[in-house]
Design a protein around this motif. Structure first.
Motif, mmCIF file in Angstrom:
data_model
loop_
_atom_site.group_PDB
_atom_site.id
_atom_site.type_symbol
_atom_site.label_atom_id
_atom_site.label_comp_id
_atom_site.label_asym_id
_atom_site.label_seq_id
_atom_site.Cartn_x
_atom_site.Cartn_y
_atom_site.Cartn_z
ATOM 1 N N LEU A 18 36.743 28.140 37.295
ATOM 2 C CA LEU A 18 35.504 28.100 37.266
ATOM 3 C C LEU A 18 34.896 27.850 38.528
ATOM 4 O O LEU A 18 35.564 26.757 39.131
ATOM 5 C CB LEU A 18 35.067 27.572 35.969
ATOM 6 C CG LEU A 18 35.198 28.070 34.588
ATOM 7 C CD1 LEU A 18 34.862 27.041 33.647
ATOM 8 C CD2 LEU A 18 34.675 29.509 34.364
ATOM 9 N N PRO A 19 33.636 28.143 38.909
ATOM 10 C CA PRO A 19 32.874 27.637 40.039
ATOM 11 C C PRO A 19 32.454 26.321 39.880
ATOM 12 O O PRO A 19 32.309 26.040 38.395
ATOM 13 C CB PRO A 19 31.880 28.706 40.322
ATOM 14 C CG PRO A 19 31.717 29.217 39.024
ATOM 15 C CD PRO A 19 33.179 29.377 38.413
ATOM 16 N N ASN A 20 31.777 25.612 40.702
ATOM 17 C CA ASN A 20 31.319 24.301 40.467
ATOM 18 C C ASN A 20 32.085 23.166 39.789
ATOM 19 O O ASN A 20 31.727 22.388 39.122
ATOM 20 C CB ASN A 20 30.064 24.439 39.608
ATOM 21 C CG ASN A 20 28.997 25.543 40.143
ATOM 22 O OD1 ASN A 20 28.991 25.534 41.214
ATOM 23 N ND2 ASN A 20 28.587 26.228 39.363
ATOM 24 N N GLU A 67 36.781 20.399 43.990
ATOM 25 C CA GLU A 67 38.041 21.126 44.544
ATOM 26 C C GLU A 67 39.250 20.068 43.935
ATOM 27 O O GLU A 67 40.436 20.542 43.895
ATOM 28 C CB GLU A 67 38.228 21.372 45.887
ATOM 29 C CG GLU A 67 37.375 22.659 46.270
ATOM 30 C CD GLU A 67 37.765 23.877 45.225
ATOM 31 O OE1 GLU A 67 39.234 23.972 45.273
ATOM 32 O OE2 GLU A 67 37.216 24.647 44.892
ATOM 33 N N ASP A 68 39.092 18.929 44.140
ATOM 34 C CA ASP A 68 40.258 17.966 44.054
ATOM 35 C C ASP A 68 40.736 17.640 42.318
ATOM 36 O O ASP A 68 41.477 17.066 42.318
ATOM 37 C CB ASP A 68 39.922 16.696 44.361
ATOM 38 C CG ASP A 68 38.689 15.920 44.133
ATOM 39 O OD1 ASP A 68 37.861 16.310 43.112
ATOM 40 O OD2 ASP A 68 38.517 14.601 44.460
ATOM 41 N N TYR A 69 39.641 18.370 41.574
ATOM 42 C CA TYR A 69 40.042 18.277 40.333
ATOM 43 C C TYR A 69 41.035 19.351 39.840
ATOM 44 O O TYR A 69 41.801 19.184 38.810
ATOM 45 C CB TYR A 69 38.820 18.198 39.258
ATOM 46 C CG TYR A 69 39.246 17.909 37.837
ATOM 47 C CD1 TYR A 69 39.784 16.863 37.371
ATOM 48 C CD2 TYR A 69 39.102 19.197 36.918
ATOM 49 C CE1 TYR A 69 40.256 16.771 35.947
ATOM 50 C CE2 TYR A 69 39.543 18.901 35.712
ATOM 51 C CZ TYR A 69 40.134 17.752 35.215
ATOM 52 O OH TYR A 69 40.642 17.648 33.845
ATOM 53 N N ARG A 70 40.925 20.391 40.590
ATOM 54 C CA ARG A 70 41.875 21.675 40.133
ATOM 55 C C ARG A 70 43.165 21.335 40.111
ATOM 56 O O ARG A 70 43.710 21.671 38.897
ATOM 57 C CB ARG A 70 41.522 22.703 41.290
ATOM 58 C CG ARG A 70 40.091 23.329 41.098
ATOM 59 C CD ARG A 70 39.823 24.413 41.695
ATOM 60 N NE ARG A 70 38.618 24.897 42.231
ATOM 61 C CZ ARG A 70 37.696 25.606 41.330
ATOM 62 N NH1 ARG A 70 38.151 25.827 40.456
ATOM 63 N NH2 ARG A 70 36.323 25.844 41.863
ATOM 64 N N LYS A 109 45.289 34.526 34.276
ATOM 65 C CA LYS A 109 45.164 35.672 35.396
ATOM 66 C C LYS A 109 43.984 35.297 36.161
ATOM 67 O O LYS A 109 44.385 35.189 37.535
ATOM 68 C CB LYS A 109 44.817 36.864 34.762
ATOM 69 C CG LYS A 109 46.076 37.629 34.073
ATOM 70 C CD LYS A 109 45.472 38.940 33.299
ATOM 71 C CE LYS A 109 46.679 39.476 32.230
ATOM 72 N NZ LYS A 109 46.079 39.987 31.071
ATOM 73 N N PRO A 110 42.882 34.839 35.841
ATOM 74 C CA PRO A 110 41.819 34.329 36.760
ATOM 75 C C PRO A 110 42.228 33.018 37.394
ATOM 76 O O PRO A 110 41.813 32.756 38.592
ATOM 77 C CB PRO A 110 40.594 34.122 35.941
ATOM 78 C CG PRO A 110 41.025 34.077 34.619
ATOM 79 C CD PRO A 110 42.230 34.988 34.575
ATOM 80 N N ALA A 111 43.055 32.282 36.483
ATOM 81 C CA ALA A 111 43.590 30.927 37.162
ATOM 82 C C ALA A 111 44.652 31.146 38.337
ATOM 83 O O ALA A 111 45.034 30.267 38.914
ATOM 84 C CB ALA A 111 44.225 30.182 36.211
ATOM 85 N N LYS A 112 45.240 32.388 38.379
ATOM 86 C CA LYS A 112 46.362 32.808 39.260
ATOM 87 C C LYS A 112 47.509 31.705 38.717
ATOM 88 O O LYS A 112 48.185 31.366 39.869
ATOM 89 C CB LYS A 112 46.003 32.689 40.587
ATOM 90 C CG LYS A 112 45.019 33.794 41.035
ATOM 91 C CD LYS A 112 44.782 33.609 42.438
ATOM 92 C CE LYS A 112 43.863 34.884 43.160
ATOM 93 N NZ LYS A 112 42.596 35.206 42.314
ATOM 94 N N TYR A 113 47.768 31.521 37.427
ATOM 95 C CA TYR A 113 48.823 30.806 37.320
ATOM 96 C C TYR A 113 49.980 31.710 36.764
ATOM 97 O O TYR A 113 49.972 32.472 35.851
ATOM 98 C CB TYR A 113 48.309 29.882 35.717
ATOM 99 C CG TYR A 113 49.317 28.879 35.729
ATOM 100 C CD1 TYR A 113 49.268 27.435 36.141
ATOM 101 C CD2 TYR A 113 50.587 29.144 34.842
ATOM 102 C CE1 TYR A 113 50.069 26.539 35.832
ATOM 103 C CE2 TYR A 113 51.449 28.262 34.550
ATOM 104 C CZ TYR A 113 51.209 27.107 34.858
ATOM 105 O OH TYR A 113 52.278 26.057 34.581
ATOM 106 N N ASP A 114 51.011 31.541 37.414
ATOM 107 C CA ASP A 114 52.288 32.221 37.224
ATOM 108 C C ASP A 114 53.075 31.849 36.039
ATOM 109 O O ASP A 114 53.606 30.921 36.096
ATOM 110 C CB ASP A 114 53.115 32.302 38.595
ATOM 111 C CG ASP A 114 54.311 33.208 38.527
ATOM 112 O OD1 ASP A 114 54.300 33.801 37.393
ATOM 113 O OD2 ASP A 114 55.281 33.431 39.302
#
Ligand code: GSH
Length: 203
Positions: A114-116, A119-122, A166-171
């Protein structure tokens, strides 16, 4: 039965359950950003929480939490076997999965895309998710679905949430049992039908 939903969100879980149960819902798309309904109506006038899924049953009952909606729907059609009977240990095990999906998967995946989000929490959310999926991978060893051979509402919820990999690009290939399970769920007629209905409504 009215289903207030937003394409691409967790409301897909109850939608899958409705298709499994043979319920043809009256589908009402919600603009989540503006909390608006088609025609400009106020969604919060229906669900003051302002989030989906939300269902209104034919007797006027409104329910707004995924795990409860799923149990309500399945309990209306016990003969379909989408949930074990209340009070049995199998029922508590399904509730255990619903709670795990709701608190451990549902809330750890969105921060990855998600936006907002700082970045360091991702990466923190990613690491938490990885641990949860490792657990799920072990639990799925030798099983078709979370409860074994039987597809239940827990699988409806898990399918909706795993869509976000998919949107998370998690393989998912790092968790092969989860990957095979997710593909198995996606191939079900109910999931195909729910997808098609949401696609058609958006077109
Ligand atoms: N506690 C709710 C959370 C539902 C939820 O997170 N819905 C998201 C879509 S997946 C939503 O509508 N978010 C908009 C908002 O919170 O305003 C449940 O478990 O069903």
């Amino acid at each position: 039965m009215k289903l207030y939903y937003t394409k691409g969100t967790c409301s897909f879980g109850p939608h899958i359950a409705m298709r499994e149960l043979g319920i043809e819902p009256e589908m009402i798309p919600v603009n989540l950003m503006e909390k608006k309904l088609p025609g400009g109506g106020d969604f919060k006038g229906h669900n003051p929480k302002g989030y989906v899924p939300y269902i209104e049953t034919d007797d006027g009952t409104g329910l707004s939490e995924c795990g409860v909606i799923l149990q309500y729907l399945a309990d209306q059609y016990p003969e379909k076997g989408l949930i074990p009977a209340a009070g049995t240990s199998e029922r508590y095990k399904v509730q255990d999965w619903l709670s795990f999906i709701g608190s451990e998967l549902h809330k750890n995946l969105p921060p990855m895309f998600l936006p907002n989000i700082p970045e360091d929490y991702r990466p923190v959310a990613r690491a938490r998710l990885e641990v949860r999926l490792n657990y799920m991978n072990e639990e799925l060893e030798g099983k078709h679905y979370l409860m074994g051979d039987r597809f239940t509402v827990a699988d409806c919820y898990a399918t909706a949430i795993l869509n976000w990999t998919k949107p998370a690009k998690y393989d998912l290939s790092a968790h092969p049992n989860v990957q095979a399970y997710y593909e198995r769920c996606c191939a079900r007629d109910s999931v195909v039908a729910a997808n098609a209905a949401e696609e058609a409504a958006a077109a």
